[in-house]
Design a protein around this motif. Structure first.
Motif, PDB file in Angstrom:
ATOM      1  N   ARG A  50       0.835  -1.202   0.000  1.00 20.26           N
ATOM      2  CA  ARG A  50       0.000   0.000   0.000  1.00 20.26           C
ATOM      3  C   ARG A  50       0.870   1.252   0.000  1.00 20.26           C
ATOM      4  NH1 ARG A  50      -3.408   0.620   5.335  1.00 20.26           N
ATOM      5  NH2 ARG A  50      -3.829   2.555   4.240  1.00 20.26           N
ATOM      6  N   PRO A  51       0.331   2.393  -0.416  1.00 24.53           N
ATOM      7  CA  PRO A  51       1.126   3.617  -0.521  1.00 24.53           C
ATOM      8  C   PRO A  51       1.585   4.156   0.828  1.00 24.53           C
ATOM      9  CG  PRO A  51      -1.206   4.080  -0.906  1.00 24.53           C
ATOM     10  CD  PRO A  51      -1.055   2.584  -0.861  1.00 24.53           C
ATOM     11  N   HIS A  52       2.777   4.775   0.824  1.00 25.13           N
ATOM     12  CA  HIS A  52       3.266   5.448   2.026  1.00 25.13           C
ATOM     13  C   HIS A  52       3.723   6.857   1.654  1.00 25.13           C
ATOM     14  CE1 HIS A  52       7.427   4.846   0.765  1.00 25.13           C
ATOM     15  NE2 HIS A  52       7.259   3.538   0.712  1.00 25.13           N
ATOM     16  N   LEU A  53       4.339   7.542   2.601  1.00 25.49           N
ATOM     17  CA  LEU A  53       4.662   8.953   2.424  1.00 25.49           C
ATOM     18  C   LEU A  53       5.661   9.195   1.296  1.00 25.49           C
ATOM     19  CD1 LEU A  53       3.581  11.398   3.871  1.00 25.49           C
ATOM     20  CD2 LEU A  53       5.581  11.389   5.348  1.00 25.49           C
ATOM     21  N   GLY A  54       6.552   8.219   1.050  1.00 26.09           N
ATOM     22  CA  GLY A  54       7.490   8.365  -0.063  1.00 26.09           C
ATOM     23  C   GLY A  54       6.771   8.449  -1.394  1.00 26.09           C
TER      24      GLY A  54
ATOM     25  N   ALA B  80      -4.032  -1.108  -6.251  1.00 25.27           N
ATOM     26  CA  ALA B  80      -4.198   0.059  -7.120  1.00 25.27           C
ATOM     27  C   ALA B  80      -5.337   0.939  -6.618  1.00 25.27           C
ATOM     28  CB  ALA B  80      -4.470  -0.386  -8.556  1.00 25.27           C
ATOM     29  N   GLY B  81      -6.379   0.305  -6.106  1.00 24.66           N
ATOM     30  CA  GLY B  81      -7.492   1.064  -5.544  1.00 24.66           C
ATOM     31  C   GLY B  81      -7.075   1.885  -4.339  1.00 24.66           C
ATOM     32  N   GLU B  82      -6.149   1.346  -3.536  1.00 24.14           N
ATOM     33  CA  GLU B  82      -5.666   2.098  -2.376  1.00 24.14           C
ATOM     34  C   GLU B  82      -4.861   3.317  -2.817  1.00 24.14           C
ATOM     35  OE1 GLU B  82      -3.935   0.039   0.855  1.00 24.14           O
ATOM     36  OE2 GLU B  82      -5.259  -1.693   0.692  1.00 24.14           O
ATOM     37  N   PHE B  83      -4.022   3.167  -3.862  1.00 28.03           N
ATOM     38  CA  PHE B  83      -3.276   4.317  -4.375  1.00 28.03           C
ATOM     39  C   PHE B  83      -4.230   5.394  -4.891  1.00 28.03           C
ATOM     40  CE2 PHE B  83       0.482   1.603  -4.374  1.00 28.03           C
ATOM     41  CZ  PHE B  83       1.499   2.513  -4.127  1.00 28.03           C
ATOM     42  N   ARG B  84      -5.144   4.996  -5.738  1.00 28.23           N
ATOM     43  CA  ARG B  84      -6.051   5.992  -6.320  1.00 28.23           C
ATOM     44  C   ARG B  84      -6.944   6.627  -5.258  1.00 28.23           C
ATOM     45  NH1 ARG B  84      -8.613   5.563 -12.275  1.00 28.23           N
ATOM     46  NH2 ARG B  84      -9.416   7.697 -12.371  1.00 28.23           N
ATOM     47  N   GLY B  85      -7.389   5.811  -4.298  1.00 28.61           N
ATOM     48  CA  GLY B  85      -8.218   6.356  -3.226  1.00 28.61           C
ATOM     49  C   GLY B  85      -7.475   7.387  -2.400  1.00 28.61           C
ATOM     50  N   LEU B  86      -6.190   7.127  -2.111  1.00 26.62           N
ATOM     51  CA  LEU B  86      -5.410   8.086  -1.337  1.00 26.62           C
ATOM     52  C   LEU B  86      -5.181   9.361  -2.126  1.00 26.62           C
ATOM     53  CD1 LEU B  86      -3.787   8.929   1.126  1.00 26.62           C
ATOM     54  CD2 LEU B  86      -1.817   7.706   0.153  1.00 26.62           C
ATOM     55  N   TRP B  87      -4.850   9.239  -3.406  1.00 32.76           N
ATOM     56  CA  TRP B  87      -4.631  10.454  -4.212  1.00 32.76           C
ATOM     57  C   TRP B  87      -5.894  11.314  -4.248  1.00 32.76           C
ATOM     58  CZ3 TRP B  87      -0.436   9.180  -2.931  1.00 32.76           C
ATOM     59  CH2 TRP B  87       0.529   8.439  -3.585  1.00 32.76           C
ATOM     60  N   ASP B  88      -7.047  10.676  -4.336  1.00 33.37           N
ATOM     61  CA  ASP B  88      -8.298  11.435  -4.338  1.00 33.37           C
ATOM     62  C   ASP B  88      -8.546  12.075  -2.974  1.00 33.37           C
ATOM     63  OD1 ASP B  88      -8.677  10.705  -6.957  1.00 33.37           O
ATOM     64  OD2 ASP B  88     -10.105   9.099  -6.513  1.00 33.37           O
ATOM     65  N   ARG B  89      -8.246  11.357  -1.925  1.00 35.93           N
ATOM     66  CA  ARG B  89      -8.442  11.897  -0.575  1.00 35.93           C
ATOM     67  C   ARG B  89      -7.542  13.113  -0.339  1.00 35.93           C
ATOM     68  NH1 ARG B  89      -7.757   8.461   5.088  1.00 35.93           N
ATOM     69  NH2 ARG B  89      -8.462  10.122   6.502  1.00 35.93           N
TER      70      ARG B  89
ATOM     71  N   MET C 293      12.226   4.997   4.039  1.00 38.08           N
ATOM     72  CA  MET C 293      10.965   4.324   4.325  1.00 38.08           C
ATOM     73  C   MET C 293      10.870   3.037   3.521  1.00 38.08           C
ATOM     74  SD  MET C 293       8.127   7.307   4.739  1.00 38.08           S
ATOM     75  CE  MET C 293       8.449   8.694   5.841  1.00 38.08           C
ATOM     76  N   SER C 294      10.555   1.950   4.204  1.00 33.28           N
ATOM     77  CA  SER C 294      10.500   0.643   3.573  1.00 33.28           C
ATOM     78  C   SER C 294       9.577  -0.254   4.381  1.00 33.28           C
ATOM     79  CB  SER C 294      11.898   0.018   3.512  1.00 33.28           C
ATOM     80  OG  SER C 294      11.840  -1.361   3.262  1.00 33.28           O
ATOM     81  N   LYS C 295       8.717  -0.977   3.684  1.00 38.08           N
ATOM     82  CA  LYS C 295       7.788  -1.858   4.401  1.00 38.08           C
ATOM     83  C   LYS C 295       8.525  -2.964   5.137  1.00 38.08           C
ATOM     84  CE  LYS C 295       6.732  -4.884   0.443  1.00 38.08           C
ATOM     85  NZ  LYS C 295       6.503  -6.244   0.885  1.00 38.08           N
ATOM     86  N   SER C 296       9.673  -3.421   4.591  1.00 35.52           N
ATOM     87  CA  SER C 296      10.401  -4.489   5.258  1.00 35.52           C
ATOM     88  C   SER C 296      11.056  -4.010   6.540  1.00 35.52           C
ATOM     89  CB  SER C 296      11.464  -5.064   4.318  1.00 35.52           C
ATOM     90  OG  SER C 296      12.400  -4.073   3.954  1.00 35.52           O
ATOM     91  N   ARG C 297      11.316  -2.710   6.655  1.00 31.58           N
ATOM     92  CA  ARG C 297      11.898  -2.178   7.878  1.00 31.58           C
ATOM     93  C   ARG C 297      10.841  -1.770   8.887  1.00 31.58           C
ATOM     94  NH1 ARG C 297      16.185   1.450   4.816  1.00 31.58           N
ATOM     95  NH2 ARG C 297      17.812  -0.081   4.548  1.00 31.58           N
ATOM     96  N   GLY C 298       9.607  -1.709   8.465  1.00 35.18           N
ATOM     97  CA  GLY C 298       8.550  -1.330   9.393  1.00 35.18           C
ATOM     98  C   GLY C 298       8.606   0.126   9.799  1.00 35.18           C
ATOM     99  N   ASN C 299       9.200   1.009   8.938  1.00 34.46           N
ATOM    100  CA  ASN C 299       9.294   2.424   9.310  1.00 34.46           C
ATOM    101  C   ASN C 299       8.496   3.301   8.352  1.00 34.46           C
ATOM    102  OD1 ASN C 299      10.906   2.282   7.036  1.00 34.46           O
ATOM    103  ND2 ASN C 299      12.542   3.551   7.866  1.00 34.46           N
ATOM    104  N   ILE C 300       7.436   2.735   7.819  1.00 35.23           N
ATOM    105  CA  ILE C 300       6.596   3.478   6.881  1.00 35.23           C
ATOM    106  C   ILE C 300       5.725   4.482   7.637  1.00 35.23           C
ATOM    107  CG2 ILE C 300       4.573   3.208   5.398  1.00 35.23           C
ATOM    108  CD1 ILE C 300       5.827   0.632   4.364  1.00 35.23           C
ATOM    109  N   VAL C 301       5.582   5.674   7.060  1.00 35.19           N
ATOM    110  CA  VAL C 301       4.621   6.664   7.543  1.00 35.19           C
ATOM    111  C   VAL C 301       3.585   6.855   6.448  1.00 35.19           C
ATOM    112  CG1 VAL C 301       4.255   9.046   8.256  1.00 35.19           C
ATOM    113  CG2 VAL C 301       6.318   7.834   8.975  1.00 35.19           C
ATOM    114  N   ARG C 302       2.335   6.798   6.812  1.00 37.62           N
ATOM    115  CA  ARG C 302       1.262   6.952   5.844  1.00 37.62           C
ATOM    116  C   ARG C 302       0.851   8.412   5.738  1.00 37.62           C
ATOM    117  NH1 ARG C 302      -3.454   3.937   8.174  1.00 37.62           N
ATOM    118  NH2 ARG C 302      -2.675   5.030   9.996  1.00 37.62           N
ATOM    119  N   ALA C 303       0.541   8.838   4.524  1.00 35.65           N
ATOM    120  CA  ALA C 303       0.036  10.195   4.332  1.00 35.65           C
ATOM    121  C   ALA C 303      -1.282  10.388   5.066  1.00 35.65           C
ATOM    122  CB  ALA C 303      -0.134  10.477   2.835  1.00 35.65           C
ATOM    123  N   GLU C 304      -2.052   9.314   5.199  1.00 36.16           N
ATOM    124  CA  GLU C 304      -3.345   9.410   5.877  1.00 36.16           C
ATOM    125  C   GLU C 304      -3.194   9.888   7.315  1.00 36.16           C
ATOM    126  OE1 GLU C 304      -3.750   5.460   3.518  1.00 36.16           O
ATOM    127  OE2 GLU C 304      -2.154   6.806   4.160  1.00 36.16           O
TER     128      GLU C 304
END
Length: 729
Positions: A23-27, A81-90, A304-315
């Motif tokens: 899923r998308p993150h701040l990067g 892909a729906g999560e990316f598009r949904g976040l961009w719209d939000r 930021m990387s999902k494997s490192r567990g240091n992701i920050v979400r734009a949400e």
């Protein structure tokens, strides 16, 4: 003085298309927000603009991930892909098209491109046997059992028939193009890296696969699928209409191509600045005007990387502070092209300092005083004094400098200069104090001063608001209404920046009602965001760990062998093929999420990570598989800071340098080592251990030490010089 400058009549810009492995993150949001700000400004300058983003959905990794998730690859891609598009719209991003590489329009047009390259003699058939990392979609040098130098997973032996692109034919042409188009690549570090790579010699590129089928079938030879990078890079032209029979598509492609900017993450510069131009040259298609690479967005000094567990979400930021706060922080805090560190503390400080106490407070003071003293109607300013002339000059200077800096992608400096005008306007207001009437001043004189000062300050705010609109679209729309200027979206569609100049706020204009812009963030804002992300990252780490375990179970068994050293220069085609004997395979890294590659300089043989307690004949030894071992990422680090943790007799807090990032580790060695004697020492750490908290501090890794039962620990170290970040194999 206006803000228009010299602008093209049309403009086409793209983000990288994001790989749907997570899923998308701040990067991801950073790259897309930058593109959105550019697109908004171009449209507000009257430039017809097309802004493209989307998702990259093919490849062996997606096929396997979908299988583990118990769904089809298409269903898996649809969800992410729906999560990316949904976040961009939000977030309110104003993209004109969202391309998905699984769309029929893209599939047909990629096949058209492949056929064109083949018909023009730039694609030939061969075969190879080599090591392949499914996780990174990358070929790796070495015998069976070789470990991928990036992700640490065991590679698989792949033997298959393949199509190759004659990349070697474009070495001189690319170098000539770079020399003739000095502004094609940016920043300068990217330009130097790419030119060095091409000068080192280009080898032919693998552009099809046959060992899996989740991809676009090669036209006329459907047992092959188009390799993910040729598939993905083509999105920039397929989305516009390249290869379409529809007249409207053809017209759009003719109007907007070549692209003005491909905005990408720096880790995929080689694919966009070498492979993509070569594909286009071979197909007879004009090359893009520029490829600009942004740096990595770091969190706690780590990418930021999902494997490192240091992701920050734009949400998370959107929920607590709003989208404008995120947009402003990313563009003000991070010089474009450089790595930038993100922290919740820095975000809140910038929000309160620049937005709440700065711009927001200035607007509130002026709008409220115009309502209080003049019934919400802009007064006639009257004759300007030296103070008004000085503020006008500063505003016109800001107007002249903001546009060129912004258009050069120097967003941080553009905002820095504009906020000097915010501060100067605030200082002008305070110095003249229209709310305060000295006893010696007559009522008429004071009313004239109030009119002059408030009209002048309001005009400065109008210019500031117009300029910062592409970065703060929500807040500026509110201010525009408060200034009685109507709907900012309408003004932007009409190209209002093209004729922006001092003097546009006319006397008699009726102000709208005051409304809050940036309520000051309270002390709990950081805690609220941290809590949201801790929960998100805990879930993400658990999901990644489960996925890794499933991948290890589902992947073909690997034969233990020599350690990996680097990515493959190329898998070799069969000798019977009359062409350059080696083909280079592109490492498939999801846009904006590839890990720093520090292993190229790792020694071929690394010291053992720790001594093992000798086993007695009566002890039973528990065996692990090669897959178990390869999950542990051992790296060389150097201690920069060492200090005792208060009220913890056994703990030391260490800050270590891995070469590509710095991080904090807590270690239970305080009883055996004096902190000051550890500084500068090279050690071995487990770099991919999930973060944990101890005594309120987060530890990101673990030191390796050897000891006999009950004995003092001895930190693992080195006799030879070993580079920071080198991976132990």
């Amino acid at each position: 003085m206006t803000d228009s400058g010299s602008q093209p009549s049309r403009f086409y810009l793209t983000t990288p298309i994001y790989y749907v492995n997570a899923r998308p993150h701040l990067g991801h949001a950073y790259s897309t927000i930058v593109c959105d700000a550019i697109a908004r400004r171009k449209r507000a300058l009257g430039v017809e603009t097309w802004f493209l983003t989307g998702t990259d959905e093919h490849g062996q990794k997606i096929e396997r991930s979908a299988k583990l998730a118990g769904c089809s690859p298409q269903e898996f891609a649809d969800r992410i892909a729906g999560e990316f598009r949904g976040l961009w719209d939000r977030l309110g991003l104003t993209y004109d098209d969202f391309i998905r590489t699984t769309e029929e329009r893209h599939i047909r047009r990629v096949q058209h491109l492949f056929a064109t390259l083949r018909d023009r003699g730039y694609i030939y058939k061969g075969s190879y046997t080599g090591q392949y990392c499914v996780s990174d979609e990358a070929y790796v040098d070495g015998p069976p059992g070789t470990i991928c130098p990036d992700c640490g997973r065991a590679t698989e032996t792949v033997s298959e028939e393949n199509y190759f692109f004659k990349l070697s034919a474009f070495e001189r042409k690319l170098l000539e193009f770079y020399e003739a188009n000095s502004g094609f690549m940016g920043p300068e570090s990217t330009r130097r890296e790419v030119i060095s790579f091409v000068r080192s010699g280009l080898k032919d590129l693998s552009v099809s696969r046959t060992t899996f089928d989740w991809g676009i079938p090669v036209p006329g030879d459907e047992k092959h699928v188009v390799y993910v990078w040729l598939d993905a890079l083509a999105n920039y032209i397929t989305a516009l209409g390249y290869g379409s029979d529809d007249a409207k598509d053809q017209e759009r492609f003719k109007k907007f191509w070549p692209a003005d900017i491909h905005l990408i993450g720096k880790e995929i510069s080689r694919f966009h600045c070498v492979y993509w131009p070569a594909f286009l040259m071979a197909a007879g298609i004009p090359l893009p005007r520029s490829v600009k690479a942004n740096g990595w967005l770091l969190f706690d000094q780590g990418k930021m990387s999902k494997s490192r567990g240091n992701i920050v979400r734009a949400e998370t930021v959107h929920e607590v502070l709003g989208a404008d706060a995120l947009r402003y922080f990313l563009l003000r805090e991070i010089p474009f092209g450089q790595d930038g560190n993100f922290s919740f503390d820095a975000l809140v400080q910038r929000y309160n300092g620049d937005l709440a106490n700065g711009y927001g407070n200035l607007v509130s003071r002026v709008v409220n005083m115009v309502h209080k003293y003049f019934g919400g109607v802009v007064p006639e300013a009257g004759a300007a004094t030296q103070a008004e002339a000085a503020l006008r000059a500063s505003a016109e200077n800001a107007l002249a400098s903001f546009g060129p800096a912004f258009d050069d992608l120097n967003f941080s400096e553009a905002l820095k200069g504009l906020w000097l005008l915010v501060a100067e306007t605030d200082g002008y207001l305070t110095a003249n104090a229209p709310w305060k009437k000295p006893p010696e001043r007559s009522d008429a004189d004071h009313a004239a001063l109030q009119a002059r000062v408030l009209a002048t300050a309001a005009e400065a705010i109008r210019l500031i608001t117009a300029l910062v609109y592409p970065i703060l679209p929500d807040a500026t729309a509110k201010v525009w209404r408060q200034l009685g200027q109507g709907e900012l979206a309408d003004a932007a569609r009409n190209g209002f920046l093209k004729d922006l100049a001092w003097g546009g706020l006319k006397p008699g204009t009726k102000f709208g009602e005051p409304a809050p812009l940036f309520p000051r963030a309270e002390k709990d804002a950081v805690e609220r965001m941290q809590k949201l992300e801790e929960e998100n990252n805990r879930t993400a780490v658990e999901a990644v760990s489960a996925n890794d375990a499933n991948e290890a179970k589902s992947a073909p068994a690997a034969t233990p062998a020599a350690p990996a050293i680097k990515y493959a220069a190329a898998p070799a085609p069969a000798p019977a093929v009359a062409a350059k004997p080696v083909a280079r395979a592109a490492a498939k890294a999801p846009a904006e999420t590839a890990a720093p590659q520090a292993t190229a300089s790792a020694p071929a043989t690394a010291p053992a990570p720790a001594a093992e307690t000798p086993a007695t004949p009566t002890q039973e030894r528990s065996h692990i598989t090669i897959d178990d071992f390869t999950k542990v990422e051992l790296r060389v680090a150097q201690i920069l800071v060492a200090e005792r943790v208060p009220k913890a007799d056994k703990l030391l807090r260490l800050e270590v340098d891995l070469g590509y990032e710095k991080r904090q580790i807590l270690a239970g060695i305080a009883q055996y080592y004096e902190p000051e004697k550890l500084i500068g020492r090279k050690i071995v750490i487990v770099a991919n251990l999930a973060p944990r908290k101890m005594r309120g501090l987060e530890s990101n890794g673990m030191l390796l030490a050897a000891s006999l039962e009950g004995g003092a620990p001895v930190l693992a170290g080195f006799l030879e010089e070993v580079p920071l970040g080198a991976r132990l194999k």
